[in-house]
Design a protein around this motif. Sequence first.
Motif, PDB file in Angstrom:
ATOM      1  N   THR A 128     -16.807  -1.191 -32.360  1.00 25.31           N
ATOM      2  CA  THR A 128     -16.921   0.147 -31.772  1.00 25.31           C
ATOM      3  C   THR A 128     -16.407   0.164 -30.343  1.00 25.31           C
ATOM      4  N   LEU A 129     -16.684  -0.920 -29.604  1.00 19.73           N
ATOM      5  CA  LEU A 129     -16.205  -0.997 -28.232  1.00 19.73           C
ATOM      6  C   LEU A 129     -14.687  -0.875 -28.181  1.00 19.73           C
ATOM      7  N   HIS A 130     -14.006  -1.673 -28.963  1.00 17.23           N
ATOM      8  CA  HIS A 130     -12.543  -1.679 -28.886  1.00 17.23           C
ATOM      9  C   HIS A 130     -11.926  -0.448 -29.547  1.00 17.23           C
ATOM     10  N   MET A 131     -12.591   0.092 -30.563  1.00 19.92           N
ATOM     11  CA  MET A 131     -12.124   1.371 -31.103  1.00 19.92           C
ATOM     12  C   MET A 131     -12.168   2.441 -30.021  1.00 19.92           C
ATOM     13  N   ASN A 132     -13.269   2.469 -29.279  1.00 18.64           N
ATOM     14  CA  ASN A 132     -13.410   3.458 -28.214  1.00 18.64           C
ATOM     15  C   ASN A 132     -12.384   3.247 -27.114  1.00 18.64           C
ATOM     16  N   LEU A 133     -12.168   2.007 -26.709  1.00 26.21           N
ATOM     17  CA  LEU A 133     -11.230   1.735 -25.618  1.00 26.21           C
ATOM     18  C   LEU A 133      -9.802   2.109 -26.009  1.00 26.21           C
ATOM     19  N   ILE A 134      -9.412   1.739 -27.226  1.00 28.47           N
ATOM     20  CA  ILE A 134      -8.054   2.085 -27.683  1.00 28.47           C
ATOM     21  C   ILE A 134      -7.891   3.601 -27.754  1.00 28.47           C
ATOM     22  N   GLU A 135      -8.923   4.266 -28.279  1.00 24.92           N
ATOM     23  CA  GLU A 135      -8.863   5.719 -28.392  1.00 24.92           C
ATOM     24  C   GLU A 135      -8.798   6.377 -27.011  1.00 24.92           C
ATOM     25  N   MET A 136      -9.549   5.842 -26.048  1.00 22.93           N
ATOM     26  CA  MET A 136      -9.532   6.390 -24.691  1.00 22.93           C
ATOM     27  C   MET A 136      -8.159   6.210 -24.038  1.00 22.93           C
ATOM     28  N   CYS A 137      -7.560   5.042 -24.227  1.00 19.78           N
ATOM     29  CA  CYS A 137      -6.219   4.806 -23.670  1.00 19.78           C
ATOM     30  C   CYS A 137      -5.208   5.797 -24.239  1.00 19.78           C
ATOM     31  N   LEU A 138      -5.237   5.964 -25.546  1.00 21.82           N
ATOM     32  CA  LEU A 138      -4.300   6.889 -26.185  1.00 21.82           C
ATOM     33  C   LEU A 138      -4.563   8.329 -25.770  1.00 21.82           C
ATOM     34  N   LYS A 139      -5.819   8.670 -25.585  1.00 22.12           N
ATOM     35  CA  LYS A 139      -6.174  10.030 -25.192  1.00 22.12           C
ATOM     36  C   LYS A 139      -5.627  10.359 -23.801  1.00 22.12           C
ATOM     37  N   VAL A 140      -5.758   9.402 -22.874  1.00 24.90           N
ATOM     38  CA  VAL A 140      -5.247   9.623 -21.524  1.00 24.90           C
ATOM     39  C   VAL A 140      -3.735   9.823 -21.565  1.00 24.90           C
ATOM     40  N   MET A 141      -3.047   8.968 -22.306  1.00 24.56           N
ATOM     41  CA  MET A 141      -1.591   9.095 -22.432  1.00 24.56           C
ATOM     42  C   MET A 141      -1.194  10.438 -23.020  1.00 24.56           C
ATOM     43  N   HIS A 142      -1.812  10.797 -24.129  1.00 21.08           N
ATOM     44  CA  HIS A 142      -1.433  12.036 -24.816  1.00 21.08           C
ATOM     45  C   HIS A 142      -1.766  13.273 -23.983  1.00 21.08           C
ATOM     46  N   GLU A 143      -2.878  13.218 -23.244  1.00 21.28           N
ATOM     47  CA  GLU A 143      -3.272  14.361 -22.426  1.00 21.28           C
ATOM     48  C   GLU A 143      -2.268  14.610 -21.322  1.00 21.28           C
ATOM     49  N   VAL A 144      -1.791  13.546 -20.700  1.00 16.71           N
ATOM     50  CA  VAL A 144      -0.803  13.699 -19.633  1.00 16.71           C
ATOM     51  C   VAL A 144       0.528  14.176 -20.200  1.00 16.71           C
ATOM     52  N   LEU A 145       0.973  13.525 -21.276  1.00 11.92           N
ATOM     53  CA  LEU A 145       2.272  13.875 -21.850  1.00 11.92           C
ATOM     54  C   LEU A 145       2.277  15.282 -22.443  1.00 11.92           C
ATOM     55  N   ARG A 146       1.140  15.732 -22.938  1.00 10.73           N
ATOM     56  CA  ARG A 146       1.043  17.058 -23.544  1.00 10.73           C
ATOM     57  C   ARG A 146       1.322  18.157 -22.533  1.00 10.73           C
ATOM     58  N   ARG A 147       0.996  17.937 -21.265  1.00  7.05           N
ATOM     59  CA  ARG A 147       1.134  18.968 -20.236  1.00  7.05           C
ATOM     60  C   ARG A 147       2.548  19.054 -19.674  1.00  7.05           C
ATOM     61  N   TRP A 148       3.382  18.118 -20.022  1.00  7.39           N
ATOM     62  CA  TRP A 148       4.692  18.060 -19.395  1.00  7.39           C
ATOM     63  C   TRP A 148       5.700  19.027 -20.023  1.00  7.39           C
ATOM     64  N   THR A 149       6.529  19.555 -19.154  1.00  5.60           N
ATOM     65  CA  THR A 149       7.696  20.318 -19.593  1.00  5.60           C
ATOM     66  C   THR A 149       8.917  19.428 -19.453  1.00  5.60           C
ATOM     67  N   LEU A 150      10.071  19.942 -19.809  1.00  6.02           N
ATOM     68  CA  LEU A 150      11.298  19.162 -19.669  1.00  6.02           C
ATOM     69  C   LEU A 150      11.547  18.819 -18.199  1.00  6.02           C
ATOM     70  N   ILE A 151      11.255  19.762 -17.291  1.00  6.43           N
ATOM     71  CA  ILE A 151      11.431  19.497 -15.861  1.00  6.43           C
ATOM     72  C   ILE A 151      10.514  18.362 -15.420  1.00  6.43           C
ATOM     73  N   ASP A 152       9.276  18.360 -15.966  1.00  7.73           N
ATOM     74  CA  ASP A 152       8.345  17.292 -15.626  1.00  7.73           C
ATOM     75  C   ASP A 152       8.914  15.939 -16.034  1.00  7.73           C
TER      76      ASP A 152
END
Length: 414
Positions: A364-388
Amino acid sequence: MLSKSASKGFSLRENCRLRILKDMLSALKDANPNVPNYILVVDDVTTRIISSTLKMIELLEESVLALEKLELVRKPFPKMHVIYFITPTENSINKLCDDFKDAKKPAYGNVHVYLTNHLEQPLMDKLTKQPNLLARLVTFKELNLDFLCPEESVFHFDMPKALPTIFSKFGLKEERALSDLIADKLATVVPCLFDYKNIHIVYNHNENNSVAEKVAKRVHQRIEKFLQLKKDDDEDENPAPIKIIILDRSFDPLTPILHDYYYQAMCFDLLKLEKGIVEYDSTDNAGNTTKKKAMLTDSDDLWNKYKYKHIAEAMQGVGDEFSHFVETNQTTKAQKDMSNLDLKAMSEIVKNMPIYNELMSKYTLHMNLIEMCLKVMHEVLRRWTLIDVFYFLGIHEKGNKRHRRDRAMLGNGY
């Protein structure tokens, strides 16, 4: 420099452990057979050195009755032998002297002092002016073990501000002192790696900033002094030549602004680990979410196995091991299809296995950590436009605070 450590069975941490046990604790027992127990006093740095290499049971086996912090107020034991394993800093030396200022109320009986590195002459002079301490001083040695070993064959000096100081104040007093300190610490790593009688040091030369050259020359001087002390040891007179390569950041200025996709690196960059401790959200069977903390160390076999793997490999590996475990447990035989489980489904299965909670906590620890890492990446990338994206890649000069924050968070490697 650590190429030899790649050989099977090598462990820098184990070598450090043996040096503490043999060169300090066992040596004291052999020299003082009639002493039943010792008090071990450590400062902030040596506390971390001890805790990363030895367990309390090992200290007890070496007749260490108690482990105490130099910086704290301690109960005196005026009839007991004490071992001071401390750094040769002004603060630690002052604390040592303070323990024996009062001749009628000394903190301990006989004193054995072991230093992590070379003691400079001004601090040595201060010790010589403490008659109460000198009257009890039995042992005074430089153990030369002045670094932290967080992993089996990885070391560091815990000097996060060294890089900006060296390159922003080059040639000034602060930079010279810091370069000397780095060299002195680095020199203490060498005896823990290999037989260093036949050694060659290679460094990168920069006409504008010769940090590596200065460090290399001082390391060579320190090693020469070590060799003088061990010249009578019964070791191989013709050891294989060893090459040490010393590089400063000017050799590769781009790496610090890059970000990779490896599990350990993503955890440290995106989850903000502090001294190996990570905080994550854990949800119980009732759906209640609480904050938990975990320490990521080599004792965690999953972390040890996947920390250097790409995040996708880590996710796949943890998932496969989890599925195999679930399939082989009687309590989960009712699960019809264990293939193609996502992280959320795996977590749900764990919650329904209370009997195996302790065993499954690592999953559960490593499932959570992997999921948190991916969530941070996806959250940042989701907000980007082409200019970003263009700004992030350095093609477009415009960017607001959010873009700069995202860029700092994820690095320039995407």
